[in-house]
Design an enzyme around this catalytic site. Structure first.
Site, PDB file in Angstrom:
ATOM      1  N   CYS A  42     -35.055  -7.007   1.183  1.00  0.00           N
ATOM      2  CA  CYS A  42     -34.894  -5.936   0.035  1.00  0.00           C
ATOM      3  C   CYS A  42     -35.634  -5.921  -1.280  1.00  0.00           C
ATOM      4  O   CYS A  42     -35.009  -7.023  -0.955  1.00  0.00           O
ATOM      5  CB  CYS A  42     -32.984  -5.601   0.507  1.00  0.00           C
ATOM      6  SG  CYS A  42     -33.092  -4.241  -0.340  1.00  0.00           S
ATOM      7  N   ASP A  44     -33.426  -5.971  -3.116  1.00  0.00           N
ATOM      8  CA  ASP A  44     -31.921  -6.066  -3.776  1.00  0.00           C
ATOM      9  C   ASP A  44     -31.686  -7.380  -4.436  1.00  0.00           C
ATOM     10  O   ASP A  44     -32.355  -8.575  -4.439  1.00  0.00           O
ATOM     11  CB  ASP A  44     -30.603  -6.045  -2.702  1.00  0.00           C
ATOM     12  CG  ASP A  44     -29.795  -5.907  -3.458  1.00  0.00           C
ATOM     13  OD1 ASP A  44     -28.952  -6.659  -4.641  1.00  0.00           O
ATOM     14  OD2 ASP A  44     -28.765  -4.919  -3.347  1.00  0.00           O
ATOM     15  N   ARG A  46     -29.755  -9.266  -5.259  1.00  0.00           N
ATOM     16  CA  ARG A  46     -28.607  -9.639  -5.304  1.00  0.00           C
ATOM     17  C   ARG A  46     -29.117 -11.169  -3.808  1.00  0.00           C
ATOM     18  O   ARG A  46     -28.685 -11.781  -3.453  1.00  0.00           O
ATOM     19  CB  ARG A  46     -27.098  -9.504  -4.300  1.00  0.00           C
ATOM     20  CG  ARG A  46     -26.568  -8.722  -5.559  1.00  0.00           C
ATOM     21  CD  ARG A  46     -25.754  -7.890  -5.358  1.00  0.00           C
ATOM     22  NE  ARG A  46     -26.294  -6.146  -3.966  1.00  0.00           N
ATOM     23  CZ  ARG A  46     -25.547  -6.302  -3.969  1.00  0.00           C
ATOM     24  NH1 ARG A  46     -24.011  -5.574  -3.766  1.00  0.00           N
ATOM     25  NH2 ARG A  46     -26.035  -4.618  -3.459  1.00  0.00           N
ATOM     26  N   HIS A  98     -29.666  -6.562   4.643  1.00  0.00           N
ATOM     27  CA  HIS A  98     -28.955  -7.113   4.774  1.00  0.00           C
ATOM     28  C   HIS A  98     -27.187  -6.114   3.794  1.00  0.00           C
ATOM     29  O   HIS A  98     -27.300  -4.925   3.741  1.00  0.00           O
ATOM     30  CB  HIS A  98     -28.988  -7.921   2.803  1.00  0.00           C
ATOM     31  CG  HIS A  98     -28.664  -6.835   1.630  1.00  0.00           C
ATOM     32  ND1 HIS A  98     -27.560  -5.836   1.068  1.00  0.00           N
ATOM     33  CD2 HIS A  98     -29.918  -5.939   1.398  1.00  0.00           C
ATOM     34  CE1 HIS A  98     -28.320  -5.312   0.288  1.00  0.00           C
ATOM     35  NE2 HIS A  98     -29.850  -4.742   0.313  1.00  0.00           N
ATOM     36  N   CYS A 101     -26.238  -2.545   1.431  1.00  0.00           N
ATOM     37  CA  CYS A 101     -27.479  -1.763   0.652  1.00  0.00           C
ATOM     38  C   CYS A 101     -27.841  -0.991   0.398  1.00  0.00           C
ATOM     39  O   CYS A 101     -26.891  -0.387   0.698  1.00  0.00           O
ATOM     40  CB  CYS A 101     -28.380  -2.194   1.647  1.00  0.00           C
ATOM     41  SG  CYS A 101     -30.172  -1.791   1.387  1.00  0.00           S
TER      42      CYS A 101
END
Length: 214
Positions: A42, A44, A46, A98, A101
């Site tokens: 992803c 993302d 993080r 994750h 999400c």
């Protein structure tokens, strides 16, 4: 316009730390690329791929998009896969989602966010396909976790259905496809038991992984 000098300063400090650990690191890295893994994850911020698995630059080939999707019409993702498998000869393709999400949450709550809704339509397909499993969850948090897991499992299946993976297996190339999920709250990876090593393993492994989502 701001020049983001702090990021350049961070870069110089990072490079200096690496050189202190290994004076020849960047010279050696510049001469070749020989990763053993392709990471499909992803976007993302993080979820930093190399750091999660403790690998250095050069050891992990990476493709990222919103909600870690593998779409059969996405030439970007397919081109990365083809380059990784056919040219770099990676032995492992890791699809890593994750928990938490944002893209999956939007789909679970049936919200609209704009242009990205068109991309997230693929996660909607996962939600609709597994509606009974998701609706059986005791609360929204568990339903959210289930959809995150099921989305990874479906993307692993999509990887295995590509001509890239199928051709590699047909010619006897060593290739394993894995489905993992990452916990933002503790930094731990979890194996969703979707490892597939041959075309023949794809369907039974998929069915077993889906049945284990509770």
């Amino acid at each position: 316009m701001r020049s983001l000098k702090n990021l350049f300063a961070n870069n110089r400090a990072w490079a200096e730390r690496i050189r202190k650990q290994d004076p020849e690191f960047f010279q050696n890295l510049s001469r070749q690329q020989n990763p053993g893994y392709l990471w499909i994850g992803c976007s993302d911020s993080r979820v930093p791929a190399n750091q999660i698995v403790g690998l250095l630059p050069g050891e992990l080939f990476v493709h990222r998009n919103i909600a870690n999707l593998v779409v059969h019409t996405d030439l970007n993702c397919l081109s990365v896969m083809q380059f990784a498998v056919d040219i770099l000869k990676v032995r492992h393709v890791i699809v890593c989602g994750h928990y938490g999400c944002s893209g999956v949450r939007v789909v679970l709550r049936r919200e609209r966010i704009g242009l990205s809704d068109n991309w997230l339509r693929h996660v909607q397909d996962v939600r609709d396909k597994h509606a009974d499993t998701i609706s059986a969850a005791s609360d929204e948090t568990k339903a959210f976790d289930r959809l995150c897991e099921l989305n990874v499992i479906e993307q692993v299946a999509n990887v295995c259905q590509t001509t890239i993976a199928r051709d590699a297996w047909e010619r006897g190339q060593e290739l394993s496809v894995h489905g993992w999920i990452y916990g933002l709250e503790n930094g731990h990876l979890h194996d969703l038991n979707t490892t597939i090593n041959t075309s023949a393993e794809a369907q039974p492994t998929y069915e077993s992984a889906v049945a284990a989502v509770r």
